[in-house]
Design a protein around this motif. Structure first.
Motif, mmCIF file in Angstrom:
data_model
loop_
_atom_site.group_PDB
_atom_site.id
_atom_site.type_symbol
_atom_site.label_atom_id
_atom_site.label_comp_id
_atom_site.label_asym_id
_atom_site.label_seq_id
_atom_site.Cartn_x
_atom_site.Cartn_y
_atom_site.Cartn_z
ATOM 1 N N ASN A 29 -36.123 25.098 76.002
ATOM 2 C CA ASN A 29 -35.741 26.204 76.866
ATOM 3 C C ASN A 29 -36.436 26.059 78.222
ATOM 4 O O ASN A 29 -37.610 25.708 78.275
ATOM 5 C CB ASN A 29 -36.166 27.507 76.186
ATOM 6 C CG ASN A 29 -35.616 28.724 76.846
ATOM 7 O OD1 ASN A 29 -35.630 28.851 78.063
ATOM 8 N ND2 ASN A 29 -35.153 29.649 76.037
ATOM 9 N N PRO A 30 -35.740 26.323 79.326
ATOM 10 C CA PRO A 30 -36.374 26.246 80.643
ATOM 11 C C PRO A 30 -37.608 27.144 80.775
ATOM 12 O O PRO A 30 -38.512 26.849 81.567
ATOM 13 C CB PRO A 30 -35.276 26.695 81.606
ATOM 14 C CG PRO A 30 -34.010 26.325 80.924
ATOM 15 C CD PRO A 30 -34.288 26.566 79.456
ATOM 16 N N GLU A 31 -37.680 28.213 79.982
ATOM 17 C CA GLU A 31 -38.843 29.111 80.027
ATOM 18 C C GLU A 31 -40.142 28.401 79.661
ATOM 19 O O GLU A 31 -41.225 28.828 80.073
ATOM 20 C CB GLU A 31 -38.635 30.304 79.099
ATOM 21 C CG GLU A 31 -37.542 31.249 79.553
ATOM 22 C CD GLU A 31 -37.282 32.368 78.559
ATOM 23 O OE1 GLU A 31 -38.032 32.482 77.560
ATOM 24 O OE2 GLU A 31 -36.320 33.119 78.781
ATOM 25 N N ILE A 32 -40.040 27.307 78.900
ATOM 26 C CA ILE A 32 -41.260 26.575 78.529
ATOM 27 C C ILE A 32 -41.315 25.186 79.165
ATOM 28 O O ILE A 32 -42.136 24.361 78.790
ATOM 29 C CB ILE A 32 -41.428 26.469 76.995
ATOM 30 C CG1 ILE A 32 -40.319 25.626 76.368
ATOM 31 C CG2 ILE A 32 -41.518 27.847 76.364
ATOM 32 C CD1 ILE A 32 -40.601 25.213 74.933
ATOM 33 N N GLY A 33 -40.408 24.925 80.114
ATOM 34 C CA GLY A 33 -40.451 23.647 80.819
ATOM 35 C C GLY A 33 -39.312 22.703 80.533
ATOM 36 O O GLY A 33 -39.293 21.581 81.039
ATOM 37 N N GLY A 34 -38.340 23.121 79.727
ATOM 38 C CA GLY A 34 -37.162 22.293 79.500
ATOM 39 C C GLY A 34 -36.233 22.332 80.708
ATOM 40 O O GLY A 34 -36.441 23.110 81.643
ATOM 41 N N HIS A 35 -35.204 21.493 80.676
ATOM 42 C CA HIS A 35 -34.289 21.383 81.820
ATOM 43 C C HIS A 35 -32.837 21.622 81.429
ATOM 44 O O HIS A 35 -31.943 21.262 82.183
ATOM 45 C CB HIS A 35 -34.442 20.021 82.483
ATOM 46 C CG HIS A 35 -35.835 19.772 82.977
ATOM 47 N ND1 HIS A 35 -36.354 20.389 84.094
ATOM 48 C CD2 HIS A 35 -36.833 19.004 82.460
ATOM 49 C CE1 HIS A 35 -37.601 19.993 84.268
ATOM 50 N NE2 HIS A 35 -37.920 19.161 83.288
ATOM 51 N N ASN A 36 -32.593 22.193 80.259
ATOM 52 C CA ASN A 36 -31.224 22.470 79.806
ATOM 53 C C ASN A 36 -30.354 21.213 79.755
ATOM 54 O O ASN A 36 -29.167 21.253 80.062
ATOM 55 C CB ASN A 36 -30.564 23.533 80.693
ATOM 56 C CG ASN A 36 -30.319 24.815 79.955
ATOM 57 O OD1 ASN A 36 -30.557 24.916 78.764
ATOM 58 N ND2 ASN A 36 -29.837 25.803 80.668
ATOM 59 N N MET A 37 -30.928 20.112 79.355
ATOM 60 C CA MET A 37 -30.200 18.845 79.288
ATOM 61 C C MET A 37 -29.724 18.509 77.872
ATOM 62 O O MET A 37 -29.237 17.419 77.623
ATOM 63 C CB MET A 37 -31.077 17.705 79.837
ATOM 64 C CG MET A 37 -31.493 17.897 81.286
ATOM 65 S SD MET A 37 -30.111 18.065 82.435
ATOM 66 C CE MET A 37 -29.386 16.443 82.310
ATOM 67 N N GLY A 38 -29.870 19.454 76.965
ATOM 68 C CA GLY A 38 -29.415 19.232 75.597
ATOM 69 C C GLY A 38 -29.538 20.510 74.795
ATOM 70 O O GLY A 38 -30.055 21.528 75.266
#
Length: 137
Positions: A29-38
């Motif tokens: 999740n972008p909230e924890i540093g992900g980039h929504n790439m999967g």
């Protein structure tokens, strides 16, 4: 069975491949540093349930000479926090089919899948209640 994950970026994006060799992307999740790439890992579990059951149902219907012209599934689930993680508690698999189909045969195929054949469902039953709904178009 073997699955391999390869880190794609310096954060949480991974490409996962199994014996089929087809890559599936996962990310946080972008909230924890992900980039929504999967897809998120918990989403992958629900996707696995839908895919597993879909394959079972189509195979059973074909044996009964029932041919669906459209076949869609929507899986919804409630998650509950348990200690430091979350589990699925209630899962609904909504089947939406069209074609020259006998409703009783479709229901029987779904029940056989979710209660007997789908390995993903059998694993998820350990923490979840799985129900289904059917919409014939």
């Amino acid at each position: 069975m073997e699955v391999n994950l390869t880190r794609v970026d310096q954060d949480f994006h991974f490409a996962a491949t199994g014996n089929s060799g087809v890559a599936v992307h996962m990310d946080a999740n972008p909230e924890i540093g992900g980039h929504n790439m999967g897809a998120r890992p918990m989403e992958m579990l629900l996707m696995g349930l839908g895919g597993c059951s879909a394959i079972d149902v189509i195979m059973i219907l074909k044996k009964q000479r029932q041919e669906a012209t459209t076949f869609d599934i929507k899986v919804t689930a409630d998650r509950e926090k348990v200690e430091e993680y979350t589990e699925f508690r209630n899962i609904n698999v909504h089947f939406k089919l069209s074609g020259d189909l006998n409703e009783d045969k479709v229901r029987k195929a779904i029940e056989l899948s979710l209660e007997k054949y789908c390995s993903v469902a059998m694993v998820l039953y350990k923490t979840s209640t799985i129900t289904y709904s059917l919409e014939l178009l």
